[in-house]
Design a protein around this motif. Structure first.
Motif, PDB file in Angstrom:
ATOM      1  N   ILE A   1       0.836  -1.207   0.000  1.00 17.17           N
ATOM      2  CA  ILE A   1       0.000   0.000   0.000  1.00 17.17           C
ATOM      3  C   ILE A   1       0.870   1.255   0.000  1.00 17.17           C
ATOM      4  N   LEU A   2       1.932   1.227   0.810  1.00 16.68           N
ATOM      5  CA  LEU A   2       2.828   2.384   0.809  1.00 16.68           C
ATOM      6  C   LEU A   2       3.493   2.550  -0.560  1.00 16.68           C
TER       7      LEU A   2
ATOM      8  N   PHE B   1       2.003   1.892  -3.388  1.00 13.16           N
ATOM      9  CA  PHE B   1       0.963   2.568  -4.175  1.00 13.16           C
ATOM     10  C   PHE B   1       0.971   4.067  -3.885  1.00 13.16           C
ATOM     11  N   VAL B   2       1.147   4.405  -2.590  1.00 16.10           N
ATOM     12  CA  VAL B   2       1.124   5.820  -2.204  1.00 16.10           C
ATOM     13  C   VAL B   2       2.316   6.564  -2.793  1.00 16.10           C
ATOM     14  N   MET B   3       3.484   5.879  -2.829  1.00 16.40           N
ATOM     15  CA  MET B   3       4.682   6.589  -3.274  1.00 16.40           C
ATOM     16  C   MET B   3       4.944   6.476  -4.766  1.00 16.40           C
ATOM     17  N   LEU B   4       4.250   5.516  -5.439  1.00 22.56           N
ATOM     18  CA  LEU B   4       4.497   5.272  -6.859  1.00 22.56           C
ATOM     19  C   LEU B   4       4.484   6.541  -7.724  1.00 22.56           C
ATOM     20  N   PRO B   5       3.420   7.366  -7.626  1.00 23.49           N
ATOM     21  CA  PRO B   5       3.383   8.532  -8.513  1.00 23.49           C
ATOM     22  C   PRO B   5       4.589   9.452  -8.314  1.00 23.49           C
TER      23      PRO B   5
ATOM     24  N   VAL C   1       7.565   7.827 -10.062  1.00 24.29           N
ATOM     25  CA  VAL C   1       7.438   7.888 -11.516  1.00 24.29           C
ATOM     26  C   VAL C   1       7.645   9.316 -12.027  1.00 24.29           C
TER      27      VAL C   1
END
Lengths: 283, 271, 380
Positions: free
Chosen positions: B21-22, B24-28, B31
């Protein structure tokens, strides 16, 4: 104390701000019952036409779609935020706690535009996900994620995650750990202990987080506008178009007003609906 | 239970889940950082070659510069006014009973659930009705309304953690209410005031939707300028700007965490 | 004998002008009456204790005197001046709180100087008086520290110095010892009492600990349910409790079921089985001979009668229920059957027990004191 020193100094500035907000809301209310004069910024006489126009399929569907979008987003956010909030409250290492806190809270302070832009790069046809899937040989044509509801939901979940984590963690941090220890000592399995003790006790945080996530999603504009790209209509994007493309402020006002009423109604309903869950622990 | 000392399969699954989940939070953020260094003007992933040129463009682009300074003006005014208004009201809420107390509190906290576009539209119509232009005062008012709940919350939590007996002790020692306020209450509230101001400032600087409604070409803030840019161009300039944003914000938050304990400010730490 | 009206103005009180005087002070919180018509006079240099269980109104009374609360009725005088409407900062009182309430953002010296600065005293004078105050509480050289760098006992001394340095008309102490551990508590009590006597400062001390109250006070006001039940010197409170609450709250008491056999103006005769004892008549006012009464006997006033019981000493027969070894003595719980609802407690020298009695033994006991009191029988 009978004397209330400085009460005037403390309250009057706040009262002025509240007055400003109330006046803005009154302005919306007033415009929503005035006639639209095409080609002019002035408004006409009293009418209920703006509200009957809300029933037209485009707007009725957009309204319904927005509610679904908000519920979907709030639900996904809840399921993703709960484990993070739990870890945040229960993890022992201070460094790890700080990391989780900053990682999950930073997006809150980035603003909608930066976050939405980031998601455009992640979801785009030449974006991160499609590039990874292509290089892994899973797909050969890009998946269409931009301009779709799932794409919008993914980005919106990201927008509402931080506030949900904060609200859930605030609730969880005030639960005495000894309740859980007591339940376990009485023979409850970790899962049972969670379902019958921790979850019901964290219900206030869940209700607060879910309501806020709902309201924030309803409020979101940049995300549905940019990632939805006109294919996903929400109340916010329609209000903006009505205001700044057709200058039909009376109709924009009535749409906003209907949205506001609906937001409050849904939040009130949610608080009622979640009450039985709070009683889970009693069974 | 994800984080018990015994690493049961359930605990390991929990740790893995939180890590994903973290991610997912940091992905953007990750990228967008990689994209910012993309040498090509087309948004593509992964980049073929790397350069700093988009950072240079982001910092020299006229609309961004103007938006940045506009944003600073609005933020400085809005967060300071919100701090003064919010601390005063938090003190009144905490200490006194007065008529319309709960009504006033509900109204001032309502921007947490009222959509920003509604507040923006309302203020826009109001300004048209009063025939005042869309100048800085209107933008500042919108921001004060929107960030006030956060200041109120921050100061109120600090007040709750403040031992009321300190104020009683001071007044028993002969200090007048004004003296108690300035020598005991306010000095002890400093962490709450600073964090409240910081919160207000960060939120105000990033506010977008309401600002889009109430600002014009002359008063548009950085987020509005960024929104307008992304609708016209698809090059990584905005990615570069986003990276600067992310770095500065994470830095500010880390500092806030070091000095004040972010957990306390956000009320996620039990006392 | 004391009567109802004597409670407010005990005859033992010297005829000095009171430093603190409460005339029928009442305080309500919503519907609840926190303090019901409190009448109280405290003379110069006196150490007066407000004693009672939590919620009895003692802290409310203290807050009313300090000016932190406004009275709903009655008047408060400090040093002969009406202060009912005077705000706290103009009352010239010193107060030590339970948690000391030292200003965490100021040094020890600045904490102590705070009250002097508000009075506009010059810097040299402040320095001299702060040093003096630090010396008084044996903390010379601690002026530059912050409160959090001090131990609990030291923090309490600073709080005391801060309250005393302004030369208050009255010193208020709100459960000041409850945060200290047991050993430190005893030594701080002695020290506080010493300082109080040396300075002769009028002191009002709030506590729920009867041991503290009995050992430190000149007089004690026992409070319960928002009312002052009795005001008297510690010995009188213990030996001559004026009502049932005081008798059971202060010290241990055995309750025996008795009958009123005769009443005169001052003295009443109460019989329990074959025993007949004299008690003050006042608490039994209105009862006729033959009425049921509860006789209160302190454990130390109940003694076992050796052998089969001498002919000169009537006694009550009972069965030993439990013995509890307490170190210096043994607590014996004796079931008196029809004469007492609960087993009575008597204290026996540890040298005799446990060999002397076994559980189940029949033992005869009798009260040996002039300080017995009886109250009308209570239902249930």
């Amino acid at each position: 104390m009978k004397q209330r020193p400085f009460i005037g100094w403390f309250v009057s500035p706040a009262a002025l701000v509240a007055l400003g907000l109330a006046a803005a809301m009154a302005a919306i209310l007033q415009y929503s019952v005035r006639a639209y004069v095409p080609g002019s910024l002035d408004v006409g006489g009293l009418t209920l036409e703006n509200f009957t126009a809300l029933l037209r399929p485009l707007y009725a569907w957009a309204f319904w779609g927005t509610i679904l979008l908000c519920l979907l987003t709030a639900t996904f956010t809840l399921f993703l935020a709960y484990p993070v909030a739990y870890a945040l409250v229960r993890v022992r290492s201070k460094a790890l706690k700080s990391f989780i806190l900053i990682a999950s809270v930073t997006p809150l302070f980035l603003g909608e535009v930066v976050r939405t832009y980031s998601w455009m790069i992640v979801l785009g046809n030449n974006g991160f996900i499609n590039s990874v899937l292509k290089s892994l040989g899973i797909i050969d044509r890009p998946l269409q994620m931009m301009f779709t509801t799932p794409g919008v939901v993914a980005a919106l979940v990201h927008v509402t995650m931080p506030i949900m984590v904060i609200m859930l963690a605030a609730g969880l941090s005030h639960i005495d750990r000894n309740y859980e220890k007591a339940a376990e000592s009485l023979g409850a399995s970790p899962v049972r202990c969670f379902l019958t003790v921790t979850l019901p006790l964290s219900m206030p945080g869940i209700v607060a987080g879910f309501s806020t996530a709902f309201a924030w999603t309803f409020s979101a504009f940049a995300t549905p506008q940019l990632i939805g790209g006109g294919k996903v209509n929400t109340v916010s994007t329609l209000v903006y178009q009505l205001g700044f493309a057709s200058f039909n402020f009376p109709f924009a006002a009535s749409l906003s007003l209907a949205g506001l009423v609906m937001t409050f109604a849904v939040i009130a309903l949610m608080k009622r609906a979640m009450r039985p869950v709070e009683r889970l622990g009693e069974q | 239970m994800p984080f018990s000392m015994r690493k049961s399969p359930l605990a390991l699954a929990g740790i893995l889940l939180v890590a994903i989940i973290l991610g997912f939070v940091m992905l953007p953020a990750i990228v967008v950082t990689i994209t910012a260094f993309n040498d090509k003007a087309i948004l593509a992933f992964p980049p073929q070659s790397y350069s700093w040129r988009w950072f240079a463009r982001a910092l020299s682009y006229g609309d961004f510069q103007k938006g940045f300074w506009n944003g600073l003006i609005v933020t400085a005014w809005a967060s300071t006014i919100a701090l003064i208004v919010g601390s005063g009201f938090a003190l009144a809420l905490h200490r006194y009973a007065f008529s319309l107390k709960s009504t006033l509190e509900a109204v001032l906290l309502s921007p947490l659930v009222i959509p920003h576009f509604t507040i923006g539209l309302g203020l826009l119509i109001l300004s048209a009705q009063l025939t005042v232009g869309r100048g800085f005062p209107l933008v500042v008012l919108a921001h004060v309304i929107l960030v006030l709940p956060f200041v109120l919350r921050s100061v109120f939590i600090s007040l709750q953690n403040l031992d009321g007996r300190l104020e009683l002790a001071a007044s028993s020692l002969g200090a007048s209410p004004r003296r108690v306020l300035f020598t005991v209450t306010l000095p002890l509230l400093v962490p709450g005031l600073v964090s409240g101001w910081l919160f207000a400032a960060i939120l105000s600087f990033n506010e977008f939707t309401a600002t889009l409604f109430v600002s014009n070409q002359a008063t548009q803030t950085l987020p509005v300028a960024m929104y307008n840019y992304v609708r016209e161009y698809a090059d990584p300039t905005l990615a570069a700007l986003s990276v600067i944003y992310i770095v500065v914000t994470a830095l500010l938050l880390t500092l806030a965490n070091l000095f004040f304990g972010l957990g306390k400010i956000l009320n996620v730490d039990a006392h | 004998m004391l009567t109802r009206t004597d409670i407010a103005t005990p005859t033992s009180l010297p005829a000095e002008k009171p430093v603190v005087q409460l005339d029928g002070v009442t305080k309500r919180f919503g519907e609840a009456i926190a303090l019901h018509e409190a009448w109280l006079k405290i003379v110069p240099g006196e150490f007066m204790t407000l004693l009672g269980p939590s919620g009895c109104g003692k802290t409310t009374l203290l807050n009313l005197i300090a000016g932190f609360l406004d009275a709903d009725g009655g008047e408060i005088f400090i040093d002969g001046i009406l202060v009912t409407e005077t705000p706290a900062h103009k009352r010239e009182i010193g107060i030590v709180f339970q948690n000391y309430a030292l200003f965490p953002h100021m040094t020890v010296a600045n904490n102590i100087a705070y009250g002097l600065k508000t009075r506009g005293i010059g810097a040299d004078e402040i320095k001299r008086r702060v040093d003096e105050a630090l010396a008084l509480v044996k903390l010379d050289g601690f002026g530059d520290r912050k409160p959090r760098q001090l131990s609990g006992g030291q923090q309490q001394r600073v709080a005391l110095a801060r309250a005393l340095v302004i030369r208050p008309k009255v010193l208020l102490l709100d459960e000041p010892f409850s945060a200290l551990d047991k050993n430190l508590r005893a030594s701080m009590q002695i020290e506080l009492k010493e300082i109080q006597q040396r300075l002769g400062v009028t002191t009002i001390f709030v506590t729920h600990d009867q041991g503290e109250a009995l050992s430190m006070s000149d007089r004690i006001a026992v409070m319960s349910a928002g009312r002052i039940r009795q005001i008297a010197a510690p010995q009188d409170i213990y030996r001559r409790p004026q009502d049932r609450f005081v008798a059971s709250f202060i010290g241990d008491a055995n309750v025996l079921k008795g009958k009123l056999s005769a009443v005169t103006d001052a003295v009443a005769q109460v019989t329990v089985g074959s025993l007949s004892v004299e008690v003050p008549a006042a608490p039994l006012a209105g009862l006729a001979a033959g009425a049921d009464v509860d006789l209160f006997v302190r454990p130390e006033h109940l003694v076992p009668v050796d052998g089969d019981g001498g002919p000169a000493a009537p006694s009550l027969a009972g069965t030993v229920r439990t013995q509890v070894f307490q170190g210096g003595h043994v607590d014996l719980y004796i079931d008196l059957g029809e004469h007492a609802a609960q087993p009575v407690l008597l204290r026996s020298s540890a040298a005799l027990a446990p060999s002397k009695w076994q559980t189940g033994d029949v033992v005869r006991v009798r009260p040996v004191s002039a300080d017995l009191v009886a109250f009308p029988k209570q239902d249930g």
